[in-house]
Motif scaffolding. Structure first.
Motif, PDB file in Angstrom:
ATOM      1  N   VAL A  37       0.835  -1.206   0.000  1.00 59.11           N
ATOM      2  CA  VAL A  37       0.000   0.000   0.000  1.00 59.11           C
ATOM      3  C   VAL A  37       0.869   1.256   0.000  1.00 59.11           C
ATOM      4  CG1 VAL A  37      -1.763   1.274   1.268  1.00 59.11           C
ATOM      5  CG2 VAL A  37      -1.890  -1.193   1.136  1.00 59.11           C
ATOM      6  N   GLY A  38       1.961   1.204   0.732  1.00 56.30           N
ATOM      7  CA  GLY A  38       2.825   2.374   0.747  1.00 56.30           C
ATOM      8  C   GLY A  38       3.913   2.243   1.793  1.00 56.30           C
ATOM      9  N   ILE A  39       4.878   3.135   1.699  1.00 54.31           N
ATOM     10  CA  ILE A  39       5.916   3.212   2.729  1.00 54.31           C
ATOM     11  C   ILE A  39       5.809   4.602   3.349  1.00 54.31           C
ATOM     12  CG2 ILE A  39       8.375   3.050   3.238  1.00 54.31           C
ATOM     13  CD1 ILE A  39       8.719   1.381   0.710  1.00 54.31           C
ATOM     14  N   THR A  40       5.436   4.635   4.616  1.00 59.60           N
ATOM     15  CA  THR A  40       5.239   5.900   5.314  1.00 59.60           C
ATOM     16  C   THR A  40       6.444   6.166   6.199  1.00 59.60           C
ATOM     17  OG1 THR A  40       2.904   5.355   5.410  1.00 59.60           O
ATOM     18  CG2 THR A  40       3.636   7.164   6.800  1.00 59.60           C
ATOM     19  N   ALA A  41       6.999   7.342   6.092  1.00 60.56           N
ATOM     20  CA  ALA A  41       8.119   7.687   6.971  1.00 60.56           C
ATOM     21  C   ALA A  41       7.699   8.827   7.886  1.00 60.56           C
ATOM     22  CB  ALA A  41       9.325   8.106   6.140  1.00 60.56           C
ATOM     23  N   LEU A  50       9.854   3.935   9.657  1.00 68.27           N
ATOM     24  CA  LEU A  50       9.288   3.548   8.368  1.00 68.27           C
ATOM     25  C   LEU A  50       8.169   2.559   8.628  1.00 68.27           C
ATOM     26  CD1 LEU A  50      12.452   2.918   6.162  1.00 68.27           C
ATOM     27  CD2 LEU A  50      11.056   4.958   6.286  1.00 68.27           C
ATOM     28  N   LEU A  51       7.048   2.784   7.972  1.00 70.65           N
ATOM     29  CA  LEU A  51       5.905   1.895   8.123  1.00 70.65           C
ATOM     30  C   LEU A  51       5.579   1.318   6.752  1.00 70.65           C
ATOM     31  CD1 LEU A  51       3.727   1.047  10.304  1.00 70.65           C
ATOM     32  CD2 LEU A  51       2.288   2.776   9.259  1.00 70.65           C
ATOM     33  N   TYR A  52       5.800   0.019   6.586  1.00 73.40           N
ATOM     34  CA  TYR A  52       5.478  -0.655   5.332  1.00 73.40           C
ATOM     35  C   TYR A  52       4.093  -1.276   5.513  1.00 73.40           C
ATOM     36  CZ  TYR A  52      10.524  -0.572   4.253  1.00 73.40           C
ATOM     37  OH  TYR A  52      11.809  -0.193   4.009  1.00 73.40           O
ATOM     38  N   ARG A  62      -1.582  -5.533   6.974  1.00 69.44           N
ATOM     39  CA  ARG A  62      -0.493  -5.833   7.912  1.00 69.44           C
ATOM     40  C   ARG A  62       0.593  -4.787   7.720  1.00 69.44           C
ATOM     41  NH1 ARG A  62       1.101 -12.003   7.423  1.00 69.44           N
ATOM     42  NH2 ARG A  62       2.677 -11.396   8.918  1.00 69.44           N
ATOM     43  N   HIS A  63       1.171  -4.369   8.834  1.00 68.80           N
ATOM     44  CA  HIS A  63       2.202  -3.335   8.758  1.00 68.80           C
ATOM     45  C   HIS A  63       3.510  -3.850   9.334  1.00 68.80           C
ATOM     46  CE1 HIS A  63      -0.941  -0.246   8.080  1.00 68.80           C
ATOM     47  NE2 HIS A  63      -1.639  -0.956   8.950  1.00 68.80           N
ATOM     48  N   LEU A  64       4.602  -3.404   8.751  1.00 74.15           N
ATOM     49  CA  LEU A  64       5.921  -3.659   9.316  1.00 74.15           C
ATOM     50  C   LEU A  64       6.514  -2.307   9.685  1.00 74.15           C
ATOM     51  CD1 LEU A  64       7.434  -6.169   6.741  1.00 74.15           C
ATOM     52  CD2 LEU A  64       6.353  -6.702   8.916  1.00 74.15           C
ATOM     53  N   ARG A  65       7.063  -2.230  10.888  1.00 75.57           N
ATOM     54  CA  ARG A  65       7.655  -0.951  11.279  1.00 75.57           C
ATOM     55  C   ARG A  65       9.140  -1.137  11.519  1.00 75.57           C
ATOM     56  NH1 ARG A  65       4.113   2.348  14.660  1.00 75.57           N
ATOM     57  NH2 ARG A  65       4.060   3.785  12.947  1.00 75.57           N
ATOM     58  N   VAL A  66       9.918  -0.210  10.956  1.00 78.90           N
ATOM     59  CA  VAL A  66      11.368  -0.234  11.128  1.00 78.90           C
ATOM     60  C   VAL A  66      11.767   1.115  11.701  1.00 78.90           C
ATOM     61  CG1 VAL A  66      13.574  -0.518   9.976  1.00 78.90           C
ATOM     62  CG2 VAL A  66      11.566  -1.695   9.102  1.00 78.90           C
TER      63      VAL A  66
END
Lengths: 552, 154
Positions: A37-41, A50-52, A62-66
C-alpha cells in the motif's frame, strides 16, 4: 522508542522489525499480502520510523515498522521483491534522506527540483524549518529551464547507432500536465521508459504540518482538482479516527453522494480524453458536454464545480434540501440516458476497438508487483475496490458491483470505467431513495487540539486506492505528519513498464490508460541528473517466490 | 525587448497555449471545459495550439514551482509579439493556498510581467469565457496592480 501502535479497532497488526531483516520480513509477508500500500516515513524523537503497509486484496492490512536513526539512515531496498516499492523508496529518500541499499536507481531524484542542492537537508525532517528551506532554495534558484534528464545515454546496453533517446515532455502536446519521460527508441519501438516527475511538487505534506487540522483540510483538497473530494474525505476519515469524532448518518450519505458524482465526472472526463488521444474528437466533445450536467449538480450541492470544500471534520458544511435531491434524481436520470447513448455509440465503434485493443498490455502479475490500483488493476481482472473490502461512508448500505475485465489493456480499462459510471449512477439512485434525515452539519467546526496517536484511512477515488496517514502529538493544533499515497504513483510504475515494446504513437494512449494525475503524485520529489548510473535493470516481473495465494 | 503596457488583441482569433506551472488540475479541466460544447470559446476563434510559437495568449494555471519557473520563462519568450499572458486561478495569480511552500515561487508575475489575473479556485468556465470575450472585443481596461493587471468592469 517513539513508535505508537495503530489503533486495534482498525483490525490491523503492526510488527516491529529490525532494519537488517526487512528483506526477509517482506519476502515472508508478500507471499500472503502481495499488495504494497505504501511506505510511510515519520521523523520523531531523532528517529525515522518507516511503516510498510501490505494488503491481501481483502482488506486485511499488515504493517511492518522499522526504526532507523536520523543520522545517515540506511536500509535494504525491497524493490527486488515488489517492483512498485522502488518509487515509494525514492520518495522516502528524497523527503527524509534515507539511503536504500541495492535500489535500482541510486542517486536519482523523484520529486525535488533540479535546483535543490545535493548536500542540503531533506525537506520533511522536523529539524528543518520552512524558513531555512526557503532561504536555501532562494539562494540557488535561477530561472533556467531544467535540463532534460537523459538518464539512458552512455549505456553499454544499447549501441548509439540503434537506439535514440527521445525526451518526452515536460511540456508536450500529448501531456496535459508537466511530466518528463526519457524514452529509448529502437526505430519506432520503445525499449525503455524512465519517468521524471516533480514538476508540480508543491510540498503539501510539509505545508500541512504548519497548518491546523481544519486548515490542512483545504490544503489537501487541492492536491488534485479532479478527485479533490476524495482527498478531503480520506483526510477527514483519518482525522476523525485520530480525534475520535463520528459523523452522522445523513452526513455519510451526502459525502457518498458527492463522491459518486465526482467519480462520474472524472470517468466521463477520462473517456472523453481517450477519444481525444485516439483522434476521435466527436467522442471527446460528446462526453464533455454530457459531463456538464454533473458539474451543474456539484455546483448546486457544494457551491463550486471542482474544489468543492464540501466536507468538514465531523460532517459536511451544508445540508442538501429535498428539492435539490429531487433535481439530482431527475438530472441523473437524464445523464444516464445520454451517457448510455454515447457510450454505446463509441464503445461499439470498430476503429476505437482496433486502436485500443492489445495496446499497453500488461499481466495481472505485473500489475500486482507494481502495486497498481483502481480501474487499472480491475482491468486486469483483480476485484480490488476499497469501497467493497473496507467499506466507509454509506457504502455498507448500498448495493453495487465491483467491475472487472480480463485483458489488461487500454480497451479493458476503458470498459471498466464505462461500466463503473453506470454503477455510480445506480449508487446515486439508491442514495436519493434511502438518505436518512438528521442534521449533517456539525455544531462548530473543529478547532481543537490533537490526541497522541496515529491513524490511517483509505478510500477509492476514480483513479484507485488513496491512502492517508496522520500522526498527532498531544496538545498540538497541527497534525504532526500527513502522508499521502496517491493512486497515480504505483500506476505510473506499471505504465512505464507497459510502454515497452509499443511504438511512439501509442505513448499518449498508454499514458492515458492509467488516468494519470501528476498533480497528485508530485506533492512529494525525483530527479535524474546528467549521466548517472544508467539503465538500471528493474525487476520486470514478479519473483518466483511470490505466490499469489489469494483468490483473485 | 520593450515592455508594452497596453493589452490589445491584434488578431480576431486568439490562439491559446496552455501551460500548467504546477497546478492541481482543477483550473486545467475548467480551461478544457471552456473549450468544449457548453461554453465553447471556439466561438471566438480561440483554439488550443501545441506550440507557443503559434500562440497569441499564454494561459497559465497553478502556482509557479521551482522546477517549472525556467520553462515558463522560456515558453513565454518563444511566443511572438504582441503576446498576452493570462493567469487562471488564484494559485497562478498569487501562489494561493500553496504560498509559503518551499518549492513554490508564487504567482506567474514572479516570472513574467503584465499578467492578466482571473482569480478563483478554480474560476468558472463562464468567467474564463467572459475574460476572453472582453479581450476579443478589446474592452479590457487595465488597472495597474504591482506588476500584474486586473480585470475591471467597463
Amino acid at each position: 522508542m517513539g513508535a505508537v501502535s495503530l489503533p486495534k479497532s482498525d483490525g490491523t497488526t503492526v510488527k516491529l522489525v529490525p532494519s537488517e531483516s526487512i528483506v526477509d520480513a517482506v519476502k515472508e509477508i508478500a507471499t500472503t499480502h502481495p499488495h504494497l500500500v505504501g511506505i510511510t516515513a515519520v521523523h520523531a524523537d531523532s528517529n525515522i520510523e518507516l511503516l510498510y503497509s501490505f494488503d491481501n486484496f481483502r482488506g486485511e492490512l499488515r504493517h511492518l515498522r522499522v526504526i532507523l536513526p536520523d543520522k545517515q539512515p540506511s536500509i535494504d531496498s525491497i524493490s527486488g521483491i515488489l517492483l512498485g516499492a522502488y518509487i515509494y523508496e525514492m520518495e522516502v529518500r528524497d523527503m527524509f534522506g534515507v539511503n536504500f541499499n541495492g535500489h535500482p536507481l541510486p542517486n536519482t531524484r523523484l520529486l525535488l527540483p533540479d535546483s535543490y542542492p545535493a548536500g542540503a537537508p531533506p525537506p520533511l525532517l522536523k529539524t528543518v524549518t520552512m524558513d531555512q528551506l526557503m532561504k536555501l532554495l532562494d539562494s540557488v534558484q535561477e530561472l533556467q529551464p531544467p535540463s532534460p534528464a537523459i538518464p539512458i545515454t552512455g549505456s553499454s546496453r544499447y549501441s548509439a547507432e540503434s537506439v535514440v533517446i527521445l525526451p518526452f515532455g515536460p511540456y508536450h502536446p500529448a501531456l496535459k500536465e508537466p511530466e518528463h519521460f526519457a524514452l529509448a527508441l529502437e526505430g519506432e519501438k520503445i525499449v525503455e521508459a524512465r519517468p521524471r516527475i516533480g514538476y508540480v511538487h508543491r510540498g503539501i505534506e510539509k505545508l500541512a504540518e504548519n497548518r491546523t487540522f481544519l486548515q490542512a483540510l483545504f490544503l489537501v483538497e487541492r492536491v488534485c482538482g479532479i478527485c479533490s473530494f476524495h482527498h478531503s474525505w480520506t483526510y477527514t476519515l483519518a482525522a476523525e479516527k485520530l480525534l475520535g469524532i463520528t459523523p452522522g448518518a445523513r452526513a455519510e450519505y451526502l459525502r457518498t453522494l458527492v463522491a459518486e458524482l465526482e467519480r462520474i465526472h472524472s470517468h466521463s472526463l477520462w473517456i472523453g480524453l481517450l477519444g481525444y488521444w485516439a483522434g476521435f474528437d466527436s467522442m471527446f466533445m460528446w462526453l464533455w458536454s454530457a459531463r456538464e450536467r454533473i458539474m451543474k449538480l456539484l455546483e448546486m450541492i457544494a457551491g463550486n464545480r471542482v474544489n468543492k470544500s464540501y466536507i468538514t471534520i465531523g460532517g459536511v458544511r451544508a445540508d442538501v434540501s429535498d428539492e435539490k435531491l429531487k433535481i439530482v434524481q431527475r438530472e441523473i436520470e437524464e445523464f444516464k440516458k445520454e451517457f448510455k447513448k454515447i457510450s454505446e455509440a463509441v464503445m461499439s465503434y470498430e476503429p476505437l476497438w482496433e486502436r485500443t485493443k492489445n495496446i499497453g498490455s500488461f499481466t495481472a502479475e505485473l500489475a500486482i508487483s507494481a502495486g497498481a490500483v483502481g480501474p487499472t488493476l480491475r482491468g486486469a481482472g483483480i476485484p480490488y475496490d476499497i469501497r467493497k473490502i473496507e467499506p466507509y461512508g454509506a457504502y455498507p448500505d448500498l448495493s453495487f458491483e465491483v467491475i472487472t475485465e480480463k485483458g489488461g489493456d487500454v480497451l479493458s480499462i476503458s470498459t471498466v470505467r464505462v461500466k463503473e459510471t453506470f454503477e455510480s449512477i445506480r449508487i446515486i439512485e439508491q442514495i436519493v431513495e434511502k438518505i436518512p434525515s438528521g442534521n449533517p452539519v456539525p455544531q462548530t467546526f473543529f478547532m481543537g487540539t490533537s490526541k497522541e496517536g496515529e491513524a490511517f484511512a483509505r478510500t477509492e477515488p476514480p483513479r484507485g486506492e488513496l491512502y492517508y496517514y496522520l500522526r498527532g502529538k498531544v496538545g498540538s493544533r497541527n497534525p504532526y505528519r500527513v502522508k499521502i499515497r496517491t493512486p497515480t504513483l504505483p500506476n505510473l510504475v506499471l505504465a512505464a513498464e507497459a510502454l515497452k515494446g509499443y511504438t511512439l504513437a501509442d505513448v499518449p494512449l498508454i499514458l492515458t490508460m492509467i488516468d494519470p494525475c501528476f498533480s497528485c503524485e508530485d506533492r512529494a520529489i525525483v530527479y535524474v541528473k546528467g549521466m548517472e548510473p544508467l539503465m538500471v535493470k528493474l525487476p520486470r516481473s514478479v519473483p518466483a517466490n511470490l505466490s499469489l495465494g489469494c483468490p483473485i | 525587448m520593450e515592455e508594452s503596457n497596453s493589452i490589445k488583441l491584434i488578431r480576431k482569433s486568439p490562439w491559446l497555449f496552455h501551460f500548467n506551472s504546477g497546478g492541481c488540475n482543477g483550473c486545467d479541466i475548467e480551461v478544457v471545459a471552456a473549450l468544449t460544447p457548453k461554453y465553447d470559446v471556439e466561438r471566438l476563434g480561440a483554439v488550443l495550439t501545441a506550440s507557443p510559437k503559434h500562440a497569441d495568449i499564454l494561459i497559465i494555471t497553478g502556482p509557479v514551482t521551482r522546477q517549472t519557473a525556467g520553462s515558463l520563462k522560456m515558453i513565454y519568450e518563444q511566443m511572438a509579439d504582441p503576446k498576452i499572458a493570462i493567469a487562471i486561478g488564484t494559485c497562478a495569480c498569487s501562489g494561493g493556498v500553496f504560498r509559503g511552500g518551499y518549492n513554490v515561487l508564487g504567482g506567474a508575475e514572479k516570472v513574467i510581467k503584465n499578467v492578466i489575473c482571473i482569480p478563483g479556485c478554480p474560476p468558472n468556465p463562464r468567467q474564463i469565457f467572459a475574460a476572453l470575450k472582453k479581450l476579443y472585443e478589446n474592452k479590457l481596461e487595465e488597472e495597474k496592480n504591482d506588476g500584474g493587471s486586473k480585470l475591471t468592469k467597463e
